[in-house]
Design a protein around this motif. Structure first.
Motif, short mmCIF file in Angstrom:
data_model
loop_
_atom_site.label_atom_id
_atom_site.label_comp_id
_atom_site.label_asym_id
_atom_site.label_seq_id
_atom_site.Cartn_x
_atom_site.Cartn_y
_atom_site.Cartn_z
N GLY A 90 0.70 -1.31 0.20
CA GLY A 90 0.02 0.19 -0.04
C GLY A 90 0.82 1.33 0.09
N LEU A 91 1.97 1.12 -0.32
CA LEU A 91 3.12 2.29 -0.26
C LEU A 91 2.63 3.42 -1.26
N GLU A 92 1.69 3.05 -2.20
CA GLU A 92 1.14 4.21 -3.22
C GLU A 92 0.14 4.92 -2.51
N ASN A 93 -0.64 4.85 -1.27
CA ASN A 93 -1.48 5.39 -0.62
C ASN A 93 -0.75 6.64 0.43
N ILE A 94 0.65 6.38 0.27
CA ILE A 94 1.40 7.41 0.85
C ILE A 94 2.56 8.07 0.20
N ASN A 95 2.19 7.80 -1.22
CA ASN A 95 3.01 8.54 -2.07
C ASN A 95 4.65 8.12 -2.15
N VAL A 96 4.90 6.75 -2.14
CA VAL A 96 6.02 6.19 -1.72
C VAL A 96 6.18 5.37 -3.33
N VAL A 97 7.43 5.48 -3.92
CA VAL A 97 7.66 4.77 -5.02
C VAL A 97 8.77 3.80 -4.90
N THR A 98 8.87 2.50 -5.01
CA THR A 98 10.01 1.51 -4.78
C THR A 98 10.78 1.96 -5.88
N GLN A 99 11.92 1.40 -5.77
CA GLN A 99 13.07 1.54 -6.75
C GLN A 99 13.53 -0.18 -6.93
N ARG A 100 13.32 -0.49 -8.03
CA ARG A 100 13.88 -1.82 -8.28
C ARG A 100 13.08 -2.94 -7.34
N GLY A 101 11.99 -2.39 -6.71
CA GLY A 101 11.20 -3.19 -5.77
C GLY A 101 11.60 -2.70 -4.08
N PHE A 102 12.79 -1.98 -3.85
CA PHE A 102 13.29 -1.68 -2.89
C PHE A 102 12.61 -0.22 -2.12
N VAL A 103 12.28 -0.22 -0.92
CA VAL A 103 11.75 0.97 -0.47
C VAL A 103 12.68 1.92 -0.07
N PRO A 104 12.74 3.17 -0.81
CA PRO A 104 13.83 4.15 -0.57
C PRO A 104 13.87 4.76 1.02
N VAL A 105 15.03 4.69 1.54
CA VAL A 105 15.02 5.05 2.77
C VAL A 105 16.34 5.96 3.10
N ASP A 106 16.50 6.94 4.13
CA ASP A 106 17.54 7.51 4.34
C ASP A 106 18.45 6.85 5.25
N GLU A 107 19.46 7.51 5.70
CA GLU A 107 20.61 6.64 6.54
C GLU A 107 19.82 6.39 7.93
N ARG A 108 18.78 7.07 8.31
CA ARG A 108 18.02 6.74 9.68
C ARG A 108 17.01 5.65 9.49
N MET A 109 16.99 4.90 8.21
CA MET A 109 15.98 4.07 7.83
C MET A 109 14.55 4.74 7.77
N ARG A 110 14.43 5.91 7.80
CA ARG A 110 13.16 6.63 7.50
C ARG A 110 13.00 6.40 6.13
N VAL A 111 11.59 6.07 5.51
CA VAL A 111 10.94 5.86 4.52
C VAL A 111 10.88 7.46 3.46
N MET A 112 11.40 7.38 2.35
CA MET A 112 11.31 8.63 1.69
C MET A 112 10.03 8.64 0.42
N ASP A 113 9.33 9.69 0.31
CA ASP A 113 8.25 9.61 -0.75
C ASP A 113 8.89 9.87 -2.09
N ALA A 114 8.25 9.87 -3.20
CA ALA A 114 8.24 10.38 -4.37
C ALA A 114 8.97 11.40 -4.63
N GLY A 115 8.79 12.41 -3.74
CA GLY A 115 9.48 13.88 -3.99
C GLY A 115 10.87 13.90 -3.19
N GLY A 116 11.18 12.82 -2.55
CA GLY A 116 12.45 12.73 -1.64
C GLY A 116 12.38 13.32 -0.30
N ASN A 117 11.04 13.41 0.07
CA ASN A 117 10.74 14.01 1.31
C ASN A 117 10.55 12.75 2.36
N VAL A 118 11.09 12.83 3.64
CA VAL A 118 10.85 11.93 4.76
C VAL A 118 9.35 11.67 4.95
N VAL A 119 8.78 10.42 4.89
CA VAL A 119 7.25 10.22 5.42
C VAL A 119 7.44 9.95 7.07
#
Length: 546
Positions: free
Chosen positions: A362-391
């Protein structure tokens, strides 16, 4: 696979626990780093005892199972933390969360333990324990050199398979019981994120339920990756998930991929009597290893055994055995894509890596787009949305984020996230997390390979030195007639910083933790002056003492 990562853990009591505690009660403090950063040496939440060489960590006792942290409802959420996925990463996060006083639930759609316990590290180590003993018993020359006589060694395939299955079952029960004992709510079903801080879960035939959580961790792991053109039947063409059941021991098996998984299974199958053919797309075997270690490993683990190989080729099509015909593997040149030959074998194991299991989250419900199936995160494991912002309040750990696809890395990431949720900023340094291949002999590594270190040196303008020692100089290895092996240390001569350590040899998976500790403490600042005073540092003998 089955190593243990060092993670810095806060040990101070927290004045107010659970979702109801105020922000002031959280101790933001300074950032604390697990890995190469020097801050790890001055972590005030660790207390050193007066006794030499002993590190004692104090923490408050965990809350009673019946309470499972504080009452989350006081701030409008059902839970402080909901974890989607009950593998090793989710399990580690859940236990640490309860210790930190967070009301915690974990959602599992399959079985507790995930890939590591049920289809990976645990059953594979059971099979490798058998293969190691079989290999030793069949090595008549080795046994005679020790003065031992063994006649007609054999094995019971079903008993071996039962050993692996029983071990996985035991560990799975232990993990489940540990969470229940601390009061973690285990929710059965497939978890889906339906909105900010909202999760729905359920299973076929039952109505879905929706819960809210102040924080959510995605820990859904991975599944075997099967390239296009390969038909899986689970019997003659299969992945590691099927192979671990050991339903058969084929006379001739092709293993597609020569990484960790392929190499370990080649150890198992050849010890049990199979002939193995490797199919590798790159120009050399074991492409993920340090090239020097891979070259030696080929001489020790492949050339003397009933193993042949094809490199620089793709398995463009694999057809399972049927109607009395063997498994057919069509090979094409990796560069020209021209057909090279067709192999006929009894079975084929597809060991081409793993893919993140993130569909249906349901990542599309929070505007998150996977990269080759992987969930994009920053160095603190925080999920990043399609705009590069922390969810806000959403994290992803383990194989699903692709940072380091190891079970113990997932656990370390989970603990790191819980530290952050508890108000203690925390960054995990993945370069200090070791890895191992449990072949016979073992291969282990931590940090950078030599090519990676030299590439980094060229970019940043420093020199790289390498120092090596042979297991032929190690008395313990020689006592067991296991002198084949090498330990290799890569470092910066100007600062003494260790960049990487690679070991092939007896107990390599145990020895690598010594090296990991050195990377964890940024090469132990107290040793820097000693190292800089010598042109050739003598650190390797420290971790080669068995």
């Amino acid at each position: 696979m089955g190593s243990t990562a060092a993670v810095s853990v806060s040990a101070s009591a927290i004045a107010s626990r659970g979702c109801a505690r105020s922000e002031a009660a959280r101790r933001p403090g300074g950032i604390r780093v697990c890995g190469l950063r020097s801050e790890a040496l001055t972590c005030h939440s660790l207390r050193i005892s007066q006794a030499p060489a002993r590190l004692m960590v104090t923490r408050p006792p965990p809350p009673a199972a019946a309470t499972n942290g504080a009452a989350a409802g006081s701030c409008g959420f059902d839970y402080d933390l909901v974890i989607i996925g009950a593998g090793v990463g989710g399990h580690g996060a859940a236990l640490h969360a309860v210790e930190e006083g967070l009301k915690t639930a974990i959602i599992e759609g399959d079985v507790v333990g995930g890939t590591c316990v049920n289809r990976g590290c645990v059953p594979s180590k059971a099979l490798l324990a058998v293969s190691g003993r079989m290999r030793e018993l069949h090595d008549e020359h080795h046994m005679k050199s020790l003065g031992l006589q063994v006649s007609s060694p054999g094995y019971d395939r079903q008993a071996v398979a039962d050993h692996a299955n029983n071990l996985a079952s035991k560990i799975r029960i232990n993990l489940t019981n540990s969470m229940k004992a601390l009061g973690v709510d285990i929710l059965t079903g497939v978890g889906t994120i339906v909105g900010k801080q909202k999760v729905r879960y359920g299973k076929a035939g039952f109505p879905d339920k929706e819960i809210t959580a102040r924080n959510i961790i995605i820990a859904t792991g991975s599944v075997p990756f099967v390239p296009k053109g390969i038909e899986i039947d689970g019997k003659t063409v299969f992945t590691s998930d099927h192979a671990l059941k050991l339903e058969s021991v084929p006379d001739w098996i092709a293993i597609v991929g020569s990484g960790y998984i392929g190499l370990e299974f080649s150890d198992v199958y050849t010890a049990l009597g199979s002939e193995v053919t490797f199919v590798e797309a790159l120009d050399q075997l074991m492409p993920g290893f340090d090239p020097e270690i891979a070259k030696l490993a080929q001489r020790v683990l492949i050339n003397p055994r009933k193993i042949d190989y094809h490199t620089g080729v793709f398995a463009s099509k694999i057809t399972p055995a049927k109607d009395g015909k063997p498994v057919l593997i069509e090979l094409i040149d990796a560069k020209t894509k021209e057909h090279k030959e067709t192999l006929e074998v009894d079975a084929a194991l597809i060991a081409t890596g793993r893919a993140p299991f993130t569909k249906g989250l349901g990542l599309e419900n929070i505007n998150v787009v996977t990269q080759r199936g992987f969930v994009p995160v920053d160095e603190r494991m925080r999920v990043m949305d399609a705009g590069g912002n922390v969810v806000p309040n959403l994290y992803c750990i383990g194989d699903a984020n692709g940072k380091l696809m190891l079970a113990h890395a997932a656990s370390a990431q989970g603990i790191s996230v819980v530290e952050q949720i508890s108000g203690k900023d925390h960054i995990l340094n993945h370069l200090s997390i070791p890895a191992a291949c449990f072949t016979h002999p073992e291969i282990s590594m931590v940090g950078l390979t030599e090519p990676q270190a030299r590439e980094k040196a060229d970019k940043e303008g420093f020199e790289v030195n390498v120092v090596k020692t042979s297991f032929k100089a190690n008395t313990k290895a020689l006592a067991e007639n296991e002198g084949d092996g090498i330990a290799k240390l890569i470092y910066r001569p100007d600062t003494g910083e260790i960049l990487g350590v690679h070991i092939l040899g007896l107990h390599a998976a145990d020895l690598i933790h010594e090296a990991s500790s050195l990377l964890f403490t940024h090469t132990l600042h107290c040793l820097r002056s000693w190292m800089n005073s010598s042109k050739q540092p003598r650190l390797i003998p420290v971790f080669l003492i068995l």
